[in-house]
Write a protein that holds these residues in place. Structure first.
Motif, PDB file in Angstrom:
ATOM      1  N   ILE A  46      49.281  39.321  43.838  1.00 25.32           N
ATOM      2  CA  ILE A  46      49.435  39.092  42.404  1.00 25.32           C
ATOM      3  C   ILE A  46      48.159  38.433  41.893  1.00 25.32           C
ATOM      4  N   LEU A  47      47.581  39.010  40.841  1.00 23.93           N
ATOM      5  CA  LEU A  47      46.373  38.455  40.236  1.00 23.93           C
ATOM      6  C   LEU A  47      46.754  37.421  39.175  1.00 23.93           C
ATOM      7  N   ASN A 127      36.066  34.110  32.813  1.00 25.48           N
ATOM      8  CA  ASN A 127      37.434  33.868  33.275  1.00 25.48           C
ATOM      9  C   ASN A 127      37.404  33.562  34.761  1.00 25.48           C
ATOM     10  N   SER A 128      38.355  32.791  35.223  1.00 26.66           N
ATOM     11  CA  SER A 128      38.469  32.558  36.660  1.00 26.66           C
ATOM     12  C   SER A 128      39.936  32.604  37.053  1.00 26.66           C
ATOM     13  N   GLY A 129      40.168  32.840  38.321  1.00 20.83           N
ATOM     14  CA  GLY A 129      41.543  32.951  38.779  1.00 20.83           C
ATOM     15  C   GLY A 129      41.625  33.081  40.283  1.00 20.83           C
ATOM     16  N   VAL A 130      42.784  33.483  40.747  1.00 20.37           N
ATOM     17  CA  VAL A 130      43.027  33.658  42.173  1.00 20.37           C
ATOM     18  C   VAL A 130      43.931  34.875  42.363  1.00 20.37           C
ATOM     19  N   ILE A 131      43.930  35.383  43.570  1.00 26.20           N
ATOM     20  CA  ILE A 131      44.916  36.382  43.975  1.00 26.20           C
ATOM     21  C   ILE A 131      45.792  35.721  45.033  1.00 26.20           C
ATOM     22  N   ILE A 132      47.092  35.629  44.756  1.00 24.37           N
ATOM     23  CA  ILE A 132      48.017  35.061  45.725  1.00 24.37           C
ATOM     24  C   ILE A 132      48.729  36.192  46.457  1.00 24.37           C
ATOM     25  N   ASN A 133      49.282  35.878  47.600  1.00 25.25           N
ATOM     26  CA  ASN A 133      50.022  36.862  48.384  1.00 25.25           C
ATOM     27  C   ASN A 133      51.460  36.364  48.558  1.00 25.25           C
ATOM     28  N   LEU A 134      52.401  37.156  48.083  1.00 25.18           N
ATOM     29  CA  LEU A 134      53.812  36.764  48.136  1.00 25.18           C
ATOM     30  C   LEU A 134      54.351  36.742  49.561  1.00 25.18           C
ATOM     31  N   ARG A 135      53.780  37.552  50.416  1.00 24.89           N
ATOM     32  CA  ARG A 135      54.262  37.650  51.793  1.00 24.89           C
ATOM     33  C   ARG A 135      53.795  36.451  52.620  1.00 24.89           C
ATOM     34  N   THR A 136      52.523  36.109  52.492  1.00 22.76           N
ATOM     35  CA  THR A 136      51.972  35.007  53.281  1.00 22.76           C
ATOM     36  C   THR A 136      52.102  33.658  52.571  1.00 22.76           C
ATOM     37  N   ARG A 137      52.450  33.713  51.279  1.00 30.16           N
ATOM     38  CA  ARG A 137      52.650  32.501  50.473  1.00 30.16           C
ATOM     39  C   ARG A 137      51.377  31.665  50.402  1.00 30.16           C
ATOM     40  N   ILE A 139      47.003  31.432  48.731  1.00 31.87           N
ATOM     41  CA  ILE A 139      45.925  31.938  47.898  1.00 31.87           C
ATOM     42  C   ILE A 139      45.012  32.742  48.809  1.00 31.87           C
ATOM     43  N   GLU A 140      44.902  34.029  48.535  1.00 26.93           N
ATOM     44  CA  GLU A 140      44.135  34.909  49.413  1.00 26.93           C
ATOM     45  C   GLU A 140      42.682  35.066  48.954  1.00 26.93           C
ATOM     46  N   PHE A 141      42.467  35.056  47.637  1.00 28.13           N
ATOM     47  CA  PHE A 141      41.118  35.210  47.079  1.00 28.13           C
ATOM     48  C   PHE A 141      40.952  34.292  45.868  1.00 28.13           C
ATOM     49  N   THR A 142      39.736  33.820  45.664  1.00 29.78           N
ATOM     50  CA  THR A 142      39.364  33.239  44.375  1.00 29.78           C
ATOM     51  C   THR A 142      38.472  34.253  43.677  1.00 29.78           C
ATOM     52  N   LEU A 143      38.438  34.190  42.345  1.00 31.86           N
ATOM     53  CA  LEU A 143      37.649  35.182  41.615  1.00 31.86           C
ATOM     54  C   LEU A 143      37.171  34.622  40.287  1.00 31.86           C
ATOM     55  N   ALA A 144      36.090  35.209  39.807  1.00 28.41           N
ATOM     56  CA  ALA A 144      35.566  34.892  38.486  1.00 28.41           C
ATOM     57  C   ALA A 144      35.031  36.166  37.873  1.00 28.41           C
ATOM     58  N   ALA A 145      35.114  36.251  36.547  1.00 30.43           N
ATOM     59  CA  ALA A 145      34.609  37.412  35.831  1.00 30.43           C
ATOM     60  C   ALA A 145      33.944  36.956  34.548  1.00 30.43           C
ATOM     61  N   ALA A 146      32.808  37.521  34.253  1.00 33.06           N
ATOM     62  CA  ALA A 146      32.096  37.195  33.020  1.00 33.06           C
ATOM     63  C   ALA A 146      31.625  38.490  32.383  1.00 33.06           C
ATOM     64  N   GLY A 147      31.817  38.600  31.060  1.00 36.69           N
ATOM     65  CA  GLY A 147      31.451  39.845  30.414  1.00 36.69           C
ATOM     66  C   GLY A 147      30.965  39.653  28.992  1.00 36.69           C
ATOM     67  N   TYR A 148      30.295  40.671  28.500  1.00 35.44           N
ATOM     68  CA  TYR A 148      29.803  40.695  27.132  1.00 35.44           C
ATOM     69  C   TYR A 148      29.911  42.132  26.622  1.00 35.44           C
ATOM     70  N   PRO A 149      29.996  42.334  25.310  1.00 41.70           N
ATOM     71  CA  PRO A 149      30.258  43.668  24.774  1.00 41.70           C
ATOM     72  C   PRO A 149      29.208  44.708  25.176  1.00 41.70           C
ATOM     73  N   PHE A 150      29.677  45.898  25.492  1.00 40.10           N
ATOM     74  CA  PHE A 150      28.772  47.018  25.707  1.00 40.10           C
ATOM     75  C   PHE A 150      28.005  47.295  24.414  1.00 40.10           C
ATOM     76  N   PRO A 151      26.825  47.921  24.494  1.00 41.58           N
ATOM     77  CA  PRO A 151      26.071  48.254  23.278  1.00 41.58           C
ATOM     78  C   PRO A 151      26.906  49.093  22.312  1.00 41.58           C
ATOM     79  N   GLY A 152      26.884  48.703  21.048  1.00 39.43           N
ATOM     80  CA  GLY A 152      27.548  49.494  20.019  1.00 39.43           C
ATOM     81  C   GLY A 152      29.029  49.243  19.841  1.00 39.43           C
TER      82      GLY A 152
END
Length: 274
Positions: A46-47, A127-137, A139-152
């Motif tokens: 789950i993200l 943005n930042s977050g994690v991916i958790i795993n319901l089976r293993t209970r 936090i399986e991954f940490t993550l970050a994302a950064a973005g800006y508008p495409f041209p136009g």
């Protein structure tokens, strides 16, 4: 003919860089891995988006347990996507009790993202977050994302508005970040749907079909598939580089490599009706 167009955000309206860290292996991927695809690889993943300030997170002692910090600060989180329906309380139990993941694991992905995107754009949404795993209970991954508008993008939104097209955003990103993006590109805040799971996106499309003659879904990833299926017209944009599953490509009525191509598609839809 009345038309409503719903856009995904990251990878669709925004050129997005992502960084992901595998907590167990310690491997850091900063080549913009597709986090929704990574989530969907395992039905128990789950993200989760974390409502935290990236700047403030960098000030936290790096060796501190991440779950402990999130619990102490009573962080607000949102379920972005996953293949299972899950109760938020269960997510909180996993998020606030993981014994392994440290603050530095989140700091590393934030730093990796920032270093790349800050060279490409003066302002961007992080943005930042994690991916958790319901089976293993855990936090399986940490993550970050950064973005800006495409041209136009701003000009494209303006052109749609001039044609009388209602424009919306439905995205797994945090609402507060989406509102800043919407202000920048000219979409009213009351047409923003944040922390939208794939199921939520499909429901938004279905609801809008009661208001408009034609509802169009524009997305770039597997988390947009349900919404594309629900829409009258589906557009897959591949401007953000990366692999797409065949099922997504087959579902798309149109495949474009520049988000500005949405405008002539809408023109064609109007012309076909006339």
């Amino acid at each position: 003919m009345s038309v409503g167009v719903v856009f995904d955000s990251a990878g669709t309206l925004l050129k997005t860089n992502r960084a992901v860290k595998n907590i167990k292996s310690g491997i850091l991927l900063n080549d913009s891995p597709e986090t929704t695809m990574l989530t969907f690889e395992d039905p128990d993943r789950i993200l989760i988006l974390l409502n935290v300030s990236s700047t403030e997170m960098m000030k936290v002692p790096p060796e501190k347990n991440l779950s402990e910090h999130l619990k102490e600060t009573d962080v607000v989180f949102g379920i972005s996507c996953g293949r299972k329906i899950i109760d938020a309380a269960d997510v909180g139990t996993i998020l606030f009790s993981d014994p392994v993941c440290r603050v530095i694991d989140l700091q590393e992905v934030i730093r990796a993202c920032w270093q790349i995107v800050s060279k490409e754009a003066e302002s961007f949404a992080m943005n930042s977050g994690v991916i958790i795993n319901l089976r293993t209970r855990e936090i399986e991954f940490t993550l970050a994302a950064a973005g800006y508008p495409f041209p136009g993008v701003k000009e494209m939104i303006s052109a749609l508005h001039q044609k009388g097209v209602a424009v919306y955003i439905a995205s797994g990103d945090r609402t507060s970040k989406l509102e800043l993006i919407a202000d920048k590109i000219g979409i009213p805040r009351d047409r923003i749907h944040g922390v939208a799971t794939p199921v939520t996106k499909a429901r938004i499309i279905t609801s809008l079909k009661g208001e408009y003659d034609v509802v169009v879904m524009v997305g770039d990833g597997i988390n947009d598939l349900s919404a594309m299926r629900a829409a009258d017209v589906s557009i897959l944009t591949v401007q953000q580089k990366g692999e797409r599953p065949d099922v997504l490509c087959k579902q798309a009525g149109y495949i474009i490599d520049d988000i500005r191509d949405v405008v002539p598609i809408i023109d064609k839809l109007n012309a076909d009706v006339e």
